[in-house]
Design a protein around this motif. Sequence first.
Motif, PDB file in Angstrom:
ATOM      1  N   ALA A 134       1.095  -1.087  -0.215  1.00  0.00           N
ATOM      2  CA  ALA A 134      -0.247  -0.327  -0.297  1.00  0.00           C
ATOM      3  C   ALA A 134       0.774   1.186  -0.002  1.00  0.00           C
ATOM      4  O   ALA A 134       0.581   1.896  -0.844  1.00  0.00           O
ATOM      5  CB  ALA A 134      -0.886   0.406   1.362  1.00  0.00           C
ATOM      6  N   PRO A 135       1.916   1.392   0.490  1.00  0.00           N
ATOM      7  CA  PRO A 135       2.830   2.885   0.734  1.00  0.00           C
ATOM      8  C   PRO A 135       2.925   3.060  -0.592  1.00  0.00           C
ATOM      9  O   PRO A 135       3.484   4.672  -0.761  1.00  0.00           O
ATOM     10  CB  PRO A 135       3.202   2.468   2.233  1.00  0.00           C
ATOM     11  N   ASP A 136       3.838   2.096  -1.150  1.00  0.00           N
ATOM     12  CA  ASP A 136       4.132   1.986  -2.807  1.00  0.00           C
ATOM     13  C   ASP A 136       3.554   2.522  -3.763  1.00  0.00           C
ATOM     14  O   ASP A 136       3.972   2.203  -4.937  1.00  0.00           O
ATOM     15  CB  ASP A 136       5.316   1.503  -2.868  1.00  0.00           C
ATOM     16  N   LEU A 137       2.002   2.652  -3.595  1.00  0.00           N
ATOM     17  CA  LEU A 137       1.836   2.217  -4.821  1.00  0.00           C
ATOM     18  C   LEU A 137       1.228   4.138  -5.260  1.00  0.00           C
ATOM     19  O   LEU A 137       0.671   4.733  -4.567  1.00  0.00           O
ATOM     20  CB  LEU A 137       0.053   1.483  -4.621  1.00  0.00           C
ATOM     21  N   PRO A 138       1.264   4.610  -6.811  1.00  0.00           N
ATOM     22  CA  PRO A 138       0.514   5.524  -7.008  1.00  0.00           C
ATOM     23  C   PRO A 138      -0.573   6.386  -6.247  1.00  0.00           C
ATOM     24  O   PRO A 138      -1.407   5.181  -5.406  1.00  0.00           O
ATOM     25  CB  PRO A 138       0.261   5.147  -8.217  1.00  0.00           C
ATOM     26  N   GLU A 139      -1.172   7.604  -6.123  1.00  0.00           N
ATOM     27  CA  GLU A 139      -2.212   8.633  -5.684  1.00  0.00           C
ATOM     28  C   GLU A 139      -3.270   7.554  -6.615  1.00  0.00           C
ATOM     29  O   GLU A 139      -4.152   7.827  -6.019  1.00  0.00           O
ATOM     30  CB  GLU A 139      -1.922   9.555  -6.011  1.00  0.00           C
ATOM     31  N   HIS A 156      -4.532   4.696  -7.214  1.00  0.00           N
ATOM     32  CA  HIS A 156      -4.443   3.311  -7.257  1.00  0.00           C
ATOM     33  C   HIS A 156      -5.708   3.810  -6.728  1.00  0.00           C
ATOM     34  O   HIS A 156      -5.989   4.368  -5.802  1.00  0.00           O
ATOM     35  CB  HIS A 156      -3.314   2.406  -6.520  1.00  0.00           C
ATOM     36  N   TYR A 157      -6.370   2.390  -6.452  1.00  0.00           N
ATOM     37  CA  TYR A 157      -7.702   1.925  -5.958  1.00  0.00           C
ATOM     38  C   TYR A 157      -7.664   2.314  -4.131  1.00  0.00           C
ATOM     39  O   TYR A 157      -8.358   2.113  -3.616  1.00  0.00           O
ATOM     40  CB  TYR A 157      -8.503   0.695  -6.141  1.00  0.00           C
ATOM     41  N   PHE A 158      -6.230   1.440  -3.343  1.00  0.00           N
ATOM     42  CA  PHE A 158      -6.231   1.709  -2.630  1.00  0.00           C
ATOM     43  C   PHE A 158      -6.148   2.810  -1.622  1.00  0.00           C
ATOM     44  O   PHE A 158      -6.530   3.634  -0.699  1.00  0.00           O
ATOM     45  CB  PHE A 158      -5.211   1.014  -1.722  1.00  0.00           C
ATOM     46  N   ASN A 159      -5.845   4.004  -2.836  1.00  0.00           N
ATOM     47  CA  ASN A 159      -5.861   5.388  -2.195  1.00  0.00           C
ATOM     48  C   ASN A 159      -6.479   6.023  -2.872  1.00  0.00           C
ATOM     49  O   ASN A 159      -7.608   7.152  -1.875  1.00  0.00           O
ATOM     50  CB  ASN A 159      -4.351   6.175  -2.401  1.00  0.00           C
ATOM     51  N   THR A 160      -7.138   5.803  -3.639  1.00  0.00           N
ATOM     52  CA  THR A 160      -9.001   6.647  -3.668  1.00  0.00           C
ATOM     53  C   THR A 160      -9.908   6.293  -3.203  1.00  0.00           C
ATOM     54  O   THR A 160     -10.982   6.980  -2.693  1.00  0.00           O
ATOM     55  CB  THR A 160      -8.989   6.554  -5.425  1.00  0.00           C
ATOM     56  N   ASN A 161     -10.331   4.567  -2.919  1.00  0.00           N
ATOM     57  CA  ASN A 161     -11.366   3.940  -2.551  1.00  0.00           C
ATOM     58  C   ASN A 161     -11.147   3.915  -0.927  1.00  0.00           C
ATOM     59  O   ASN A 161     -12.365   3.304  -0.757  1.00  0.00           O
ATOM     60  CB  ASN A 161     -11.173   3.063  -3.495  1.00  0.00           C
ATOM     61  N   LEU A 162      -9.895   3.738  -0.305  1.00  0.00           N
ATOM     62  CA  LEU A 162     -10.080   2.788   0.970  1.00  0.00           C
ATOM     63  C   LEU A 162      -9.270   4.113   2.240  1.00  0.00           C
ATOM     64  O   LEU A 162      -7.867   4.194   1.056  1.00  0.00           O
ATOM     65  CB  LEU A 162      -9.488   1.572   1.120  1.00  0.00           C
ATOM     66  N   ASN A 163      -9.844   3.750   2.822  1.00  0.00           N
ATOM     67  CA  ASN A 163      -9.255   4.864   3.476  1.00  0.00           C
ATOM     68  C   ASN A 163      -8.158   4.265   4.166  1.00  0.00           C
ATOM     69  O   ASN A 163      -7.336   5.534   5.439  1.00  0.00           O
ATOM     70  CB  ASN A 163      -9.780   5.845   4.399  1.00  0.00           C
ATOM     71  N   GLN A 164      -8.536   3.490   5.371  1.00  0.00           N
ATOM     72  CA  GLN A 164      -6.999   2.738   5.606  1.00  0.00           C
ATOM     73  C   GLN A 164      -7.474   2.482   6.869  1.00  0.00           C
ATOM     74  O   GLN A 164      -5.926   2.810   7.612  1.00  0.00           O
ATOM     75  CB  GLN A 164      -5.052   2.427   5.005  1.00  0.00           C
ATOM     76  N   ILE A 165      -8.054   3.261   7.101  1.00  0.00           N
ATOM     77  CA  ILE A 165      -8.672   4.120   8.758  1.00  0.00           C
ATOM     78  C   ILE A 165      -8.154   2.088   9.779  1.00  0.00           C
ATOM     79  O   ILE A 165      -8.601   1.383   9.497  1.00  0.00           O
ATOM     80  CB  ILE A 165      -8.962   4.384   9.329  1.00  0.00           C
ATOM     81  N   ARG A 186       6.296 -11.730   9.662  1.00  0.00           N
ATOM     82  CA  ARG A 186       6.788  -9.963   8.520  1.00  0.00           C
ATOM     83  C   ARG A 186       6.242  -9.264   7.846  1.00  0.00           C
ATOM     84  O   ARG A 186       6.530  -8.306   7.834  1.00  0.00           O
ATOM     85  CB  ARG A 186       6.250 -11.120   7.166  1.00  0.00           C
ATOM     86  N   LEU A 187       4.513  -9.458   8.678  1.00  0.00           N
ATOM     87  CA  LEU A 187       3.431  -8.218   8.237  1.00  0.00           C
ATOM     88  C   LEU A 187       4.018  -7.527   9.947  1.00  0.00           C
ATOM     89  O   LEU A 187       4.485  -6.348  10.146  1.00  0.00           O
ATOM     90  CB  LEU A 187       2.257  -8.210   8.952  1.00  0.00           C
ATOM     91  N   ARG A 188       5.109  -8.096  10.828  1.00  0.00           N
ATOM     92  CA  ARG A 188       5.398  -7.327  12.716  1.00  0.00           C
ATOM     93  C   ARG A 188       7.214  -6.394  12.078  1.00  0.00           C
ATOM     94  O   ARG A 188       7.484  -5.478  12.397  1.00  0.00           O
ATOM     95  CB  ARG A 188       5.450  -7.809  13.426  1.00  0.00           C
ATOM     96  N   GLY A 189       7.473  -7.214  10.674  1.00  0.00           N
ATOM     97  CA  GLY A 189       8.372  -6.209  10.610  1.00  0.00           C
ATOM     98  C   GLY A 189       8.697  -5.205   9.630  1.00  0.00           C
ATOM     99  O   GLY A 189       9.540  -4.209   9.495  1.00  0.00           O
ATOM    100  N   PHE A 190       6.654  -5.426   9.135  1.00  0.00           N
ATOM    101  CA  PHE A 190       7.112  -3.728   8.240  1.00  0.00           C
ATOM    102  C   PHE A 190       6.370  -3.004   9.070  1.00  0.00           C
ATOM    103  O   PHE A 190       6.595  -1.828   8.576  1.00  0.00           O
ATOM    104  CB  PHE A 190       6.090  -4.067   7.452  1.00  0.00           C
ATOM    105  N   ASP A 191       5.285  -3.357   9.852  1.00  0.00           N
ATOM    106  CA  ASP A 191       4.798  -2.692  11.235  1.00  0.00           C
ATOM    107  C   ASP A 191       5.382  -3.072  12.680  1.00  0.00           C
ATOM    108  O   ASP A 191       3.867  -4.046  12.469  1.00  0.00           O
ATOM    109  CB  ASP A 191       3.640  -1.802  10.571  1.00  0.00           C
ATOM    110  N   ASP A 192       5.228  -2.667  13.458  1.00  0.00           N
ATOM    111  CA  ASP A 192       5.368  -3.340  14.657  1.00  0.00           C
ATOM    112  C   ASP A 192       4.558  -3.338  15.122  1.00  0.00           C
ATOM    113  O   ASP A 192       4.323  -3.670  16.562  1.00  0.00           O
ATOM    114  CB  ASP A 192       6.928  -3.370  15.591  1.00  0.00           C
ATOM    115  N   SER A 193       3.745  -2.346  14.863  1.00  0.00           N
ATOM    116  CA  SER A 193       2.025  -2.204  15.707  1.00  0.00           C
ATOM    117  C   SER A 193       1.607  -3.235  15.761  1.00  0.00           C
ATOM    118  O   SER A 193       0.055  -2.947  16.328  1.00  0.00           O
ATOM    119  CB  SER A 193       1.915  -0.652  15.275  1.00  0.00           C
TER     120      SER A 193
END
Length: 520
Positions: free
Chosen positions: A441-446, A448-457, A495-502
């Motif tokens: 998600a962080p590396d996708l262009p602005e 992209h569906y993840f950024n235009t349609n999903l707020n990722q809250i 692997r996921l915790r290595g990306f974001d330990d929260s």
Amino acid sequence: MTKQDTPLQIAQRLLADRQPHSALKIVDNILEQRPDHWSALMRRAKIVEWLGDFPAARQTYAQAAESGARADVVEKALARIDAVERQIEDAKNCLSDGDADQAHAILSNARKKNSSALVELHLARAELARGQLDDADELIEDFLRERPGHKLARKIKVEINAQKGRGGTSGQAKGKTPKRKKPALRKQGDPGAAFLAELPDRIAALDTAIGTDEADARRHIQWLRKKSDHLRVANWADDADCAKAAHFAFAKSPARALRNYDPALIAKSVEYGYIVWPRRIQDYVAHRSVLDVGCGFGAFGNGFLVAGAESYTGIDPQMPLDSSTVKNKRKRKKANLGVTPNQIMQRCPDIHLINGVIEDLETKATFDAVVLHNVTEHLHNIRNIIPNIRTLLNPDGHLIYHHHNFYCWNGHHKMPNRPEQYVPGLAEHDEVADWNHILIAPDLPEDHYFNTNLNQIRLDEIKDITYDNYDVVKWIEIESPDAVAERLTDDVFARLRGFDDSLTRRDLMVNAALCVAKLK
């Protein structure tokens, strides 16, 4: 057993005695000799239907029809499978949302069709959730006698024993052994059975009387309103006649219900699954004004009126008012509703549909219920919308939302939606499966569906915003199924915790949250 008993009669009795596998052996022996024996094919279809293999049952019923079985009998059997399958799915959704009583009502009604033991399996889940441990135990024991290796049934049995060990409510007096009961079928003289048997003729008579005989129409409507208790346990989200009856039985005003009555639209609402969500939250919308934020194609309005809502306002910036295309929620694909949002408003004056955003509402507009169904994950200004909804609520109103968690296995809103749909090696699947959507998600262009349609809250953030601004009546976190849990291995989690330990396992395993809140 008499000498006149044929093998098929023996198989029928074995099935009635809940020995489906023994019955299946007898039928299969017949079919080895005569593969086109339509009566044996019908019996085999019924057995596998009882065992819950609905695709195989449908296929075998079709073979029976090709071999000479009566078409109307086969059509009735196929319709029964479709109805029971929908009821099981609706009940599973209710259990996921924490509404065990509604699931119990749906499954109790489905059980009367005597179609599939899967109904009893999920009814046991509902009884367990309601704390009726002896009833749950009895159901699961019957199921396990037929299918001793069934994983979910064994899991339910373990949980029942664990709760009994903790001193859970049994639903029976202490020291008494509950009597073994046969599967409950409709008894002759059962008022509910009589009501459902009479209902199709009543609805047909009402539809004929409307516009031609006002007094007769009123008489049928009053009869329906007197039967509201029967309707509350009927599955009116899945049956068109029950939904039409509910439209009148649950309405605050019979005259107003008649003014908004569109039998064809109600039937389509049932077919496309637009009454399931209103039914689930009926306690908060009946006799109330409803605002549906992000209503989609505008097809929910009739469902809310069927659930007893006094009025419905749906608002969505992407709703085309002159298109009849909607999403068939049961089949998860686009379909033709047959009417446009503009035509819906003409036919149902208490439905108001707006192509726009909340700010487009009249400044003084307030409602008894503001609902958002799988919308909160799409709104980029959700952090402002949730607090601002307070200005749209009447003093005793409720905010109700169902939130799909971006961080769960299918939070990406793409295929695969479920683990069994995942095809490893297929690039578009590998990109998002097993929580990979979080990583990319962080590396996708602005754009992209993840950024235009999903707020990722995050789940805790939307929960905190709600608790800060409202008195929360209900907050239910809906877990992902076991198939998802099996994919969250220690390696994947690391692997996921290595990306974001929260990130926590809860972040990744909660599929959705159901929230009901009121003003502080």
